[in-house]
Design a protein around this motif. Structure first.
Motif, short mmCIF file in Angstrom:
data_model
loop_
_atom_site.label_atom_id
_atom_site.label_comp_id
_atom_site.label_asym_id
_atom_site.label_seq_id
_atom_site.Cartn_x
_atom_site.Cartn_y
_atom_site.Cartn_z
N PRO A 47 31.79 -40.57 8.81
CA PRO A 47 31.60 -39.15 9.09
C PRO A 47 32.00 -38.28 7.90
O PRO A 47 33.04 -38.49 7.29
N TYR A 48 31.14 -37.34 7.55
CA TYR A 48 31.36 -36.39 6.46
C TYR A 48 31.47 -37.05 5.09
O TYR A 48 31.93 -36.42 4.13
N GLU A 49 31.05 -38.29 4.97
CA GLU A 49 31.09 -38.92 3.65
C GLU A 49 30.23 -38.13 2.68
O GLU A 49 29.13 -37.68 3.02
N SER A 50 30.73 -37.92 1.47
CA SER A 50 30.03 -37.10 0.49
C SER A 50 29.60 -37.93 -0.70
O SER A 50 30.30 -38.86 -1.13
N ILE A 51 28.43 -37.60 -1.24
CA ILE A 51 27.85 -38.30 -2.38
C ILE A 51 27.54 -37.26 -3.45
O ILE A 51 26.67 -36.41 -3.25
N PRO A 52 28.23 -37.25 -4.59
CA PRO A 52 27.94 -36.27 -5.63
C PRO A 52 26.60 -36.54 -6.29
O PRO A 52 26.26 -37.69 -6.58
N MET A 53 25.82 -35.48 -6.50
CA MET A 53 24.52 -35.58 -7.17
C MET A 53 24.34 -34.37 -8.08
O MET A 53 23.56 -33.45 -7.79
N GLY A 54 25.08 -34.32 -9.18
CA GLY A 54 24.99 -33.20 -10.11
C GLY A 54 25.52 -31.94 -9.46
O GLY A 54 26.65 -31.90 -8.99
#
Length: 269
Positions: A47-54
């Motif tokens: 849940p709410y896992e975030s993946i940075p993409m610029g």
């Protein structure tokens, strides 16, 4: 949406009558991979896992999970300049009138600032173009109730943090299925960006304005400022307000499906 322990009221539903992705795709019969099967791909199912993409980040936003049973996973595919590709899949059951998840790309504010170099906030009176392109595909393994939509956040100040309640929320629905419908009541139909949209007005502690496209599309090329200016012209948004955050994803009520974003971008100014 909700984040960091914040929750909002459920949206209502109208009752009226390539890389890791290739392994998940089928021509007619389509199977959505489970969280365990997705674990080997870039991304995650927490849940709410975030993946940075610029300048963006992908939020596996499961703010309404308490309203049902199931899961949502999200992953990145590529980034080229300001354009990204990403995906999400899900399987949800439970209350068909309550949103379970809104896996989405985030630019700017989302109860705080995870990435600073976003080009936001911008004052509505500045009339800066907010140009966006989005191409995507939804594949259903089971009949689903969902939308595919932008979610814009506005504040009355350019100094916001995780505690700042929004003043307005503006949604732009590109597609919907299974009887999904927006919060509030329909006000009027108008033309923006070469398409017809039904404008709905609601209130959940802040104002919610939803532009629902008349006829689904899987590709959009829009200036999101056009929607804000339409609200200004109707006296619903003040010229002194600030656009703080822009999200794009799928709100899911129930069902089992996958959304693949092949190309998405937002450029401010």
């Amino acid at each position: 949406m909700a984040a960091s322990g914040r929750h909002r009221l459920i949206r209502t539903r109208l009752t009226a009558g390539a890389v890791a992705l290739a392994a998940l795709a089928g021509a007619v019969a389509y199977t959505v991979a489970s969280p365990a099967e997705r674990a080997s791909a870039a991304g995650g199912c927490a849940p709410y896992e975030s993946i940075p993409m610029g300048k963006y980040w992908i939020n596996n936003n499961t703010w309404g999970a308490k309203n049902g049973r199931g899961w949502s996973c999200s992953w990145d595919v590529y980034r080229s300049g300001s354009t990204i590709g990403w995906g999400t899949n899900y399987a949800w059951s439970g209350d068909p009138n309550a949103v379970k998840s809104y896996a989405s790309s985030v630019l700017g504010w989302h109860w705080g600032w995870k990435v600073q170099q976003s080009g936001l906030p911008v004052r509505v009176s500045d009339r800066k173009p907010v140009r966006t392109s989005w191409s995507y595909r939804v594949r259903e393994a089971e009949e689903s109730v969902y939308n595919v939509a932008y979610d814009l956040w506005l504040h009355d100040s350019d100094r916001t943090d995780w505690q700042s309640e929004p003043k307005h929320e503006v949604m732009v629905w590109l597609a919907k299925d299974g009887g999904a419908g927006p919060l509030g009541t329909k006000r009027e139909r108008l033309e923006i960006g070469g398409a017809a949209w039904d404008l709905y007005v609601g209130d959940i502690g802040w104002n919610v304005y939803s532009f629902v496209r008349v006829g689904n599309t899987d590709s959009a090329h829009l200036n999101l400022d056009d929607f804000l200016q339409a609200l200004v012209q109707r006296g619903l948004v003040d010229r002194t307000d600030y656009l703080s955050g822009i999200e794009a994803g799928t709100e899911v009520f129930t069902g089992k499906a996958q959304l693949d974003t092949t190309a998405y971008s937002v450029d401010v100014g």
